[in-house]
Scaffold this active site. Structure first.
Site, PDB file in Angstrom:
ATOM      1  N   ASP A 324       0.926  -1.087  -0.011  1.00 42.24           N
ATOM      2  CA  ASP A 324      -0.008  -0.156   0.060  1.00 42.24           C
ATOM      3  C   ASP A 324       0.773   1.367  -0.128  1.00 42.24           C
ATOM      4  O   ASP A 324       0.368   2.407  -0.238  1.00 42.24           O
ATOM      5  CB  ASP A 324      -1.102  -0.049   1.135  1.00 42.24           C
ATOM      6  CG  ASP A 324      -2.078  -1.108   1.022  1.00 42.24           C
ATOM      7  OD1 ASP A 324      -2.537  -1.411   0.106  1.00 42.24           O
ATOM      8  OD2 ASP A 324      -2.406  -1.609   2.041  1.00 42.24           O
ATOM      9  N   ARG A 355      -3.294   1.793  -9.558  1.00 47.43           N
ATOM     10  CA  ARG A 355      -2.258   2.693  -8.931  1.00 47.43           C
ATOM     11  C   ARG A 355      -1.087   2.685  -9.873  1.00 47.43           C
ATOM     12  O   ARG A 355      -0.353   4.148  -9.506  1.00 47.43           O
ATOM     13  CB  ARG A 355      -1.957   2.466  -7.358  1.00 47.43           C
ATOM     14  CG  ARG A 355      -2.887   2.579  -6.539  1.00 47.43           C
ATOM     15  CD  ARG A 355      -2.862   2.139  -5.175  1.00 47.43           C
ATOM     16  NE  ARG A 355      -3.918   2.639  -4.133  1.00 47.43           N
ATOM     17  CZ  ARG A 355      -4.063   2.198  -2.990  1.00 47.43           C
ATOM     18  NH1 ARG A 355      -3.384   1.159  -2.568  1.00 47.43           N
ATOM     19  NH2 ARG A 355      -5.022   2.597  -2.240  1.00 47.43           N
TER      20      ARG A 355
END
Length: 443
Positions: A324, A355
């Site tokens: 993350d 992402r």
């Protein structure tokens, strides 16, 4: 949509405490709800994702209240005593809530429907559906295995021996949660060790957990087993600061000249602390002060000072311990001397946003040189110089992703022309007081 311009910052100084660890907060609420008796949780993250978990557990019979002193008190119903929710379980933006609760309900004899926001409803759930179906649960999902979906739990469910095809703490945890209410032993094999908060905390609540190794063709791999049907006892939990939230300030203080910032009470579980390891490899000045153990989790205060960073080759083996945190790491790489290369990041394409694509586009707008690969990014650093985007400032699209928003806010602190975030609202899902803390240390 509240947009915000982030511009060149004075040194970041002082002491801050980041919110409680999101992963541990989710699990503390769920496990306390399954125990018979009263548990107290201090330091719980009060972001939207965690509050979605609390709301769901209330719908299934747990009594959860926030006290005036900030602690949360949970009166558990006991494992196997959950009640069928009257309405759909709205998970908001929280993939963790969804996957963990799908696992929990897979071995309870009732039907529940899961839904969420547009971002969550686009995220794949097949990796959880497959093993839980093997245990006897039935699923009716939307096209592509997404939300909204309905689960019919099996009672009794069937214990399984399951090797994860892709390392995932959420999938592992979902299976272990299903195993809690399943007669026999449910065992999960993981090709790469992932964050172990579930195992640690379940053992604390009284479940019988076995950690070992299994022989596979590639050698030995970590195994985690849970003995059902478990009886969980209440316990008091102190949630350490979230290393994923600390990452933004670790990077910010590293790239803003003359910064000297201390982040208190950060969880440094080895399965979560990869961002600290990689930043140090890049030359970051991060010192651990007052290391200690809190509730079975290693914790320390982190003092970070501005330092010249250098590009690195990120070892794919470290990915599970910082999956993350890569958006923040990409920002650090944009200010390093030389090139940073990453790989093994296919998981980042199915987070709250893609992402890899979103960070590549955002950093390019801000003036960084980035090459997008199928499984990672190559970032050519500025050598410590401010990023130079367009004269009107980079207009970044965050795709409703809280980590993109915070990462690019940090990039704006060391940019020449500033970075405008199109929507800061998603930050509340994991870090409600991010803006307040940032303004406080840059005063």
């Amino acid at each position: 949509m509240p947009s915000r311009l982030f511009t060149s910052s004075p040194p970041l100084t002082g002491r801050i405490a980041v919110p409680g660890d999101k992963s541990i907060s989710h699990r503390a609420l769920i496990f306390a709800s399954l125990a018979v008796g009263t548990s107290r949780i201090d330091g719980l993250l009060e972001g939207e994702d965690v509050l979605a978990t609390a709301a769901a557990m209330r719908q299934m019979g747990a009594h959860i209240e926030r006290q005036e002193d900030g602690a949360w008190v949970v009166e558990g119903t006991g494992l196997g005593s959950l009640i069928e929710p009257r309405g759909a379980l709205d998970m908001g933006n929280s993939g963790t809530s969804t996957r963990l609760l799908m696992g929990l309900l897979a071995s309870h004899g009732f039907t529940a429907t899961f839904t969420g926001d547009a971002s969550l409803c686009a995220r794949p759930m097949k990796r959880v559906i497959e093993p839980l179906s093997q245990m006897g649960a039935a699923f009716e999902a939307s096209t592509g295995g997404t939300l909204p979906l309905m689960v019919r739990g099996a009672l009794p469910a069937v214990p399984i021996f399951y090797r994860l095809p892709v390392a995932s703490a959420q999938v592992k945890s979902a299976i272990l949660l299903a195993g809690l209410n399943t007669p026999g032993i449910t065992r999960v094999i993981e090709p790469v060790a992932t964050r172990d908060h579930t195992e640690r905390m379940l053992a604390g609540f009284g479940a019988k957990i076995e950690i070992g190794e299994e022989d596979v063709a590639e050698g030995k791999e970590r195994s985690v087993a849970v003995h059902g049907e478990a009886d969980l006892a209440p316990m008091d939990v102190t949630v350490p600061g979230d290393p994923s939230s600390a990452a933004f300030f670790l990077v910010a203080a590293s790239i803003v000249p003359d910064s000297d910032l201390t982040i208190e009470n950060v969880g440094l579980n080895p399965t979560r602390a990869g961002i600290v390891t990689v930043l140090r490899e890049m030359g970051a000045d991060i010192a651990e002060v007052n290391p200690r153990d809190v509730g079975g989790e290693p914790v320390a205060d982190l003092r970070v000072r501005h330092a010249a960073l250098s590009g690195v080759e990120v070892d794919p083996a470290i990915v599970p311990s910082m999956v993350d945190e890569f958006p923040a790491l990409f920002v650090a790489a944009a200010f390093a001397k030389g090139t940073t290369r990453s790989s093994g990041l296919e998981e980042l394409r199915v987070k709250e946003s893609d992402r890899l694509a979103t960070m590549a586009a955002a950093l390019t707008l801000a003036g960084a040189r980035v090459e997008e690969k199928s499984d990672g990014l190559t970032v050519h650093g500025s050598g410590g110089e401010p990023l130079r985007g367009t004269p009107e400032g980079a207009q970044v699209k965050t795709r409703l992703d809280h980590r993109i928003a915070m990462s690019m806010a940090v990039a704006g602190l060391a940019s020449r022309d500033g970075v405008t975030i199109d929507d800061t609202a998603p930050i509340a899902t994991s870090f409600p007081n991010f803006m307040e803390l940032l303004e406080g240390v840059a005063g």
